[in-house]
Design a protein around this motif. Structure first.
Motif, short mmCIF file in Angstrom:
data_model
loop_
_atom_site.label_atom_id
_atom_site.label_comp_id
_atom_site.label_asym_id
_atom_site.label_seq_id
_atom_site.Cartn_x
_atom_site.Cartn_y
_atom_site.Cartn_z
N ASP A 148 21.76 54.57 83.48
CA ASP A 148 22.46 53.32 83.19
C ASP A 148 23.36 53.45 81.97
OD1 ASP A 148 21.42 51.91 85.29
OD2 ASP A 148 20.02 50.71 84.11
N ASP A 149 22.93 54.23 80.99
CA ASP A 149 23.66 54.34 79.73
C ASP A 149 24.88 55.25 79.82
OD1 ASP A 149 21.86 52.68 78.42
OD2 ASP A 149 20.60 54.33 77.74
N ASP A 201 26.66 52.95 77.20
CA ASP A 201 26.01 52.52 75.97
C ASP A 201 25.75 53.72 75.05
OD1 ASP A 201 25.72 49.70 76.18
OD2 ASP A 201 24.14 49.99 77.67
N ASP A 202 25.95 53.49 73.76
CA ASP A 202 25.72 54.54 72.77
C ASP A 202 24.29 54.53 72.23
OD1 ASP A 202 28.34 55.29 73.05
OD2 ASP A 202 29.02 54.27 71.22
N ASN A 206 20.63 59.25 75.57
CA ASN A 206 20.39 60.65 75.89
C ASN A 206 21.67 61.46 75.96
OD1 ASN A 206 19.71 63.10 77.62
ND2 ASN A 206 17.68 62.18 77.41
N HIS A 207 22.69 60.92 76.61
CA HIS A 207 23.93 61.70 76.76
C HIS A 207 24.67 61.87 75.46
CE1 HIS A 207 25.54 57.56 77.16
NE2 HIS A 207 26.68 58.07 76.70
N LYS A 208 24.42 61.01 74.47
CA LYS A 208 25.04 61.16 73.16
C LYS A 208 24.40 62.31 72.38
CE LYS A 208 28.31 58.13 73.00
NZ LYS A 208 29.72 58.54 72.73
N ILE A 258 22.11 63.60 82.90
CA ILE A 258 21.98 63.37 84.35
C ILE A 258 20.81 64.16 84.90
CG2 ILE A 258 23.08 63.72 86.58
CD1 ILE A 258 25.78 63.22 85.12
N LEU A 259 20.71 65.42 84.52
CA LEU A 259 19.65 66.27 85.04
C LEU A 259 18.28 65.89 84.48
CD1 LEU A 259 21.49 69.71 85.03
CD2 LEU A 259 20.95 68.27 87.00
#
Length: 292
Positions: free
Chosen positions: A81-82, A89-90, A98-100, A108-109
């Motif tokens: 979602d983020d 979202d940051d 997580n991606h930040k 994604i993984l």
């Protein structure tokens, strides 16, 4: 939360910390998975599994692995979602998303890995009979897949920048938010196997909880405290989403929240006096009063 709830949450947190171990593949994928699992949160979904078993006078340890699996599904959904392609979202729960921290492809993984780990945990649970595990796996697949959470998320995103009615909004949230909350209660029903009347009452209770949770989320997104929420407020407006607040106004959304709460209470009355529903009653209050 009362002492019993706190004990269950501590149990869930302790078990989650040990649930994802490093592998010989020598990557930091597991670190990314644990980062989001350890990000805090109220643990409402796994807590509901254990509280419903407690209410039905069953050994709550029968549901611990299922509760962990459910939290992994929920956490994976938050990671995705983020992402920039979705809510962008940051921050989540006051921490960088997580991606930040790990980058988009690894986030994604990590979400994918948590999703599949959930099914591994239930399928290898030695406390449950094989037929119960199959029942739980089928229910979780439906709740988290295209008929449930993922389908609801797609409908939600397709509805951005569009005028939708209240019925469509409720359809989105019964799937996107409500399906996993419903699973939490009905997983305990699958394990405990109460009478049909009790099972139906708990199912209705769980459906009202799901709508309550989303209505409160919509109110907090406009009127909440960013420091308490751990993320920016106003994201629904920024993303041009219809919400209970935008459709009903603040007062109307609060009235709708109370209506769903009253309906949830009435369904719990069906369990009495055979079962003590005090913990499940407190969950309703928790949903109404939460500020994050």
């Amino acid at each position: 939360m009362n002492q019993q709830m706190t004990e269950y949450i501590n149990l869930i947190n302790t078990r989650l910390q040990k649930a994802v171990n490093d592998t010989p593949l020598n990557t930091n994928l597991e670190e990314s998975m644990r980062y989001s699992l350890d990000a805090g949160g109220k643990r409402l979904r796994p807590l509901l599994v254990l509280l419903t078993l407690h209410t039905l006078n069953e050994d709550v340890y029968q549901g611990v692995e299922t509760a962990l699996a459910l939290e992994m599904i929920h956490t994976y959904s938050l990671i995705h979602d983020d992402l920039p392609a979705m809510d962008n979202d940051d921050y989540r729960r006051g921490k960088l998303t997580n991606h930040k921290v790990y980058g988009e492809w690894k986030a994604i993984l990590a979400g994918d890995a948590l999703l599949t780990k959930a099914f591994e945990i239930i399928s290898t649970d030695s406390k449950l009979a094989p037929e119960t595990k199959v029942q739980l796996l089928a229910r979780l697949s439906q709740a988290s897949g295209h008929r449930g959470m993922v389908g609801g998320q797609v409908l939600d995103m397709q509805s951005e920048n569009a005028d939708i009615d209240l019925e469509t909004l409720q359809q989105i949230h019964r799937a996107k938010t409500g399906a996993l909350l419903k699973f939490a209660v009905m997983a305990a029903v699958d394990i405990a196997q109460p009478t049909t009347e009790i099972a139906q009452a708990l199912e209705a209770y769980s459906e009202h909880l799901g709508l309550m949770f989303q209505i409160k989320d919509d109110l907090l997104d406009v009127y909440g405290d960013q420091d308490k929420l751990g993320k920016a407020v106003g994201s629904d407006v920024t993303n041009h989403k219809s919400t209970y607040v935008s459709l009903l106004g603040k007062e109307g959304a609060e009235e709708k929240l109370q209506y769903e709460a009253d309906s949830a209470y009435r369904n719990l009355e069906i369990l009495q006096p055979q079962y003590d529903t005090s913990h499940l009653n407190e969950i309703i209050q928790l949903f109404i009063q939460r500020d994050h």
